[in-house]
Write an enzyme that holds these catalytic residues in place. Structure first.
Site, PDB file in Angstrom:
ATOM      1  N   ASN A 105       0.848  -1.191   0.000  1.00  0.00           N
ATOM      2  CA  ASN A 105       0.000   0.000   0.000  1.00  0.00           C
ATOM      3  C   ASN A 105       0.883   1.239   0.000  1.00  0.00           C
ATOM      4  OD1 ASN A 105      -2.416   1.621   0.410  1.00  0.00           O
ATOM      5  ND2 ASN A 105      -1.754   1.872   2.536  1.00  0.00           N
ATOM      6  N   HIS A 107       0.950   5.171   1.319  1.00  0.00           N
ATOM      7  CA  HIS A 107       0.251   6.018   2.290  1.00  0.00           C
ATOM      8  C   HIS A 107       0.886   7.416   2.306  1.00  0.00           C
ATOM      9  CE1 HIS A 107      -2.165   6.910   5.792  1.00  0.00           C
ATOM     10  NE2 HIS A 107      -1.090   7.477   6.323  1.00  0.00           N
TER      11      HIS A 107
HETATM   12  C1  GRF Z   1      -2.483   8.646  -2.779  1.00  0.00           C
HETATM   13  O1  GRF Z   1      -2.063   9.917  -2.388  1.00  0.00           O
HETATM   14  C2  GRF Z   1      -2.130   7.622  -1.740  1.00  0.00           C
HETATM   15  O2  GRF Z   1      -1.129   8.022  -0.890  1.00  0.00           O
HETATM   16  C3  GRF Z   1      -3.397   7.461  -0.955  1.00  0.00           C
HETATM   17  O3  GRF Z   1      -4.437   7.705  -1.849  1.00  0.00           O
HETATM   18  C4  GRF Z   1      -3.993   8.584  -2.880  1.00  0.00           C
HETATM   19  C5  GRF Z   1      -4.454   8.009  -4.183  1.00  0.00           C
HETATM   20  O4  GRF Z   1      -4.278   8.895  -5.242  1.00  0.00           O
HETATM   21  N1  GRF Z   1      -3.433   6.153  -0.366  1.00  0.00           N
HETATM   22  P1  GRF Z   1      -4.521   8.421  -6.747  1.00  0.00           P
HETATM   23  O5  GRF Z   1      -5.932   7.849  -6.809  1.00  0.00           O
HETATM   24  O6  GRF Z   1      -3.491   7.387  -7.076  1.00  0.00           O
HETATM   25  O7  GRF Z   1      -4.379   9.651  -7.578  1.00  0.00           O
END
Ligand code: GRF
Length: 187
Positions: A105, A107
Site C-alpha cells: 500500500n 500512504h
Molecule cells: C495517494 O495519495 C495515496 O497516498 C493514498 O491515496 C492517494 C491516491 O491517489 N493512499 P490516486 O488515486 O493514485 O491519484
C-alpha cells in the site's frame, strides 16, 4: 524476464495506477498489470485501465460475500501481487492471509506517523517539519505493515494541504515503482 502478474486496487483518481501502468510497460519492470479492481463505479482511474486495455472489475462492498468475486478474478487472472493505490476500503484478513507479504500500500505520510485519513491537515496542525509518503506491506492493522520505502520533504511555511498533497504525490510516483523494483530484486 517473466513478469509477475499484478492487480491494482483503486477507489478514485488513479494517478498512481496510471504511473504504475506506465512503468510496467518498460521491459525490465518486474510486474505486469493484469487486473484493476475498483470499489467505485465512478472512479476516474478506471479510464486508465480502459485506455491501456487492462481488464477491470467493479466490486460492490455493500454486498455480502463481495470478496468472493475479487478472489475469483484474482485467480482467473493468475494474480500473484497486489498494490493498493488509493483504495479506500480495508482489505479482509482472508485476502491478506492468502496474499501474505504480497500486498503493498502507499500512504501519504511518513509512517508510523499519521496513519489513517486526513494526513495533511493533521500534519499542519501538529506543526510537523517533514512530510512524505510510505510504501509498506499490508497486514491486519491499518497502515502498520513492514515498511519498504519512505520518501520525504521539508514542509515550507506556505505549504497548505493542497500543496502538501501535490508534493507528496510527486514523491509517490517515484516511491511506488522503486518499492516494487526493490521487492523483486530481493527475491
Ligand atoms: C495517494 O495519495 C495515496 O497516498 C493514498 O491515496 C492517494 C491516491 O491517489 N493512499 P490516486 O488515486 O493514485 O491519484
Amino acid at each position: 524476464m517473466v513478469k509477475k502478474k499484478a492487480c491494482i486496487f483503486i477507489s478514485g483518481k488513479g494517478s498512481n495506477l496510471n504511473n504504475l501502468i506506465r512503468h510496467s510497460r518498460v521491459n525490465n519492470f518486474p510486474i505486469k498489470i493484469s487486473l484493476v479492481v475498483s470499489n467505485n463505479k465512478n472512479a476516474y482511474g478506471v479510464r486508465y485501465a480502459k485506455m491501456f486495455k487492462i481488464p477491470y472489475i467493479f466490486i460492490n462492498t455493500k454486498r455480502k460475500n463481495y470478496e468472493n468475486g475479487i478472489l475469483l478474478n484474482l485467480k482467473k487472472h493468475k494474480i500473484s501481487f497486489i498494490c493498493l493505490a488509493g483504495y479506500m476500503k480495508i482489505v479482509s484478513k482472508n485476502l491478506i492471509s492468502r496474499y501474505k507479504q504480497k500486498i503493498i500500500n502507499i500512504h501519504p505520510s511518513l509512517l508510523p506517523k499519521f496513519k489513517g485519513l486526513n494526513t495533511f491537515s493533521r500534519m499542519l496542525k501538529e506543526k510537523e517539519i517533514k512530510a512524505g509518503c510510505t510504501v509498506h506491506y499490508v497486514n491486519k492493522e491499518l497502515d502498520s505493515g513492514n515498511i519498504i520505502l519512505k520518501k520525504s520533504f521539508f514542509i515550507k511555511p506556505n505549504d497548505d494541504e493542497n500543496i502538501l498533497k501535490k508534493k507528496t504525490q510527486d514523491l509517490e510516483y517515484k516511491a511506488f515503482p522503486e518499492s516494487i523494483i526493490k521487492i523483486f530484486r530481493k527475491n
